[in-house]
Design an enzyme around this catalytic site. Structure first.
Site, mmCIF file in Angstrom:
data_model
loop_
_atom_site.group_PDB
_atom_site.id
_atom_site.type_symbol
_atom_site.label_atom_id
_atom_site.label_comp_id
_atom_site.label_asym_id
_atom_site.label_seq_id
_atom_site.Cartn_x
_atom_site.Cartn_y
_atom_site.Cartn_z
ATOM 1 N N GLY A 128 0.781 -1.248 0.000
ATOM 2 C CA GLY A 128 0.000 0.000 0.000
ATOM 3 C C GLY A 128 0.803 1.285 0.000
ATOM 4 C CD GLU B 204 0.837 0.803 7.192
ATOM 5 O OE1 GLU B 204 0.646 0.902 5.960
ATOM 6 O OE2 GLU B 204 0.345 -0.096 7.869
ATOM 7 C CG ASP C 58 -8.836 0.651 9.440
ATOM 8 O OD1 ASP C 58 -9.622 1.578 9.671
ATOM 9 O OD2 ASP C 58 -9.221 -0.491 9.119
ATOM 10 C CB VAL D 150 -9.910 5.594 0.732
ATOM 11 C CG1 VAL D 150 -10.902 6.479 1.469
ATOM 12 C CG2 VAL D 150 -8.731 5.234 1.641
ATOM 13 C CG ASP E 218 -5.581 -3.494 -2.284
ATOM 14 O OD1 ASP E 218 -5.321 -2.985 -1.168
ATOM 15 O OD2 ASP E 218 -5.909 -4.685 -2.409
#
Ligand code: 5GP
Ligand code: MG
Length: 189
Positions: A49, A104, A108, A163, A169
């Site tokens: 990510g 990062e 979350d 998102v 992704d």
């Protein structure tokens, strides 16, 4: 058919992202200027990510840095963390006695960062900072603690949406969108 058609809302466009990334890089350059020459910070991208964020960020940092990657996996093909991320691809460089900046895409629940910070601490990093492109504070389940003089840098606070884009992704697609957006609801079916 284009990827753009699958997006309902754009949260941050390319210009907004570029400006914020430059600001973060300037902050980091200021904070590490006294130590970078004798001990360049190790910028560790959490793949997959953070790959775009990391490449943009390091190009704006005006100090010597070392770049490495680590992979932590907690997601299957869905949108919910399973809470127990495992490190499936470890660092190449030795972080013993070094300053590490973990990069990062998004924080979350906090599980991934907690796991990675514990790992770097065990490997003897003298400080661990975190530079997260996005942060969803309302979703936090565990609070992460930085190591030593580590600092926390954050690009934007993200509302509680799933998102995609700018590295992030859905089922391994949409990472190459140059902006961050929310998918149309029908795309999840
Ligand atoms: P945590 O362990 O903090 O719950 O999750 C962190 C990882 O979950 C992030 O690095 C990211 O890969 C993934 N993640 C969390 N929220 C989102 C989101 O809204 N979109 C995408 N694409 N990935 C997310
Ligand atoms: Mg991630």
């Amino acid at each position: 058919m284009t990827l753009d058609n699958d997006i309902e809302t754009i949260l941050w466009n390319e210009d907004q992202i570029a400006n914020r990334v430059s600001e973060l890089a300037n902050q980091i350059s200021g904070d590490f200027k006294d130590t970078a020459t004798s001990s360049p910070p190790i910028v560790v991208g959490v793949i997959t990510g953070a790959f775009l964020f990391l490449t943009d960020l390091v190009r704006k940092i005006k100090l010597p840095v070392i770049v490495d990657f680590i992979r932590a996996e907690s997601y299957g093909a869905g949108t919910e963390s399973n809470g127990a991320p495992k490190i499936s691809c470890d660092l190449k460089v030795d972080v013993m006695g070094k300053h590490v900046i973990l990069v990062e895409d998004i924080v979350d629940t906090g599980n991934t960062l907690c796991r990675l910070i514990a790992h770097l601490k065990l490997k003897g990093a003298s400080s661990v900072s975190v530079c997260a492109f996005l942060d969803k504070p309302t979703r936090r389940e565990v609070n992460f603690e930085l190591v030593g003089e580590g600092k926390y840098y954050c690009g934007f606070q993200c509302p509680d949406y799933f998102v995609v884009g700018y590295g992030m992704d859905f089922a391994e697609t949409y990472r190459n969108l140059p902006y961050v957006g929310v998918l149309k609801p029908e795309m999840y079916k």
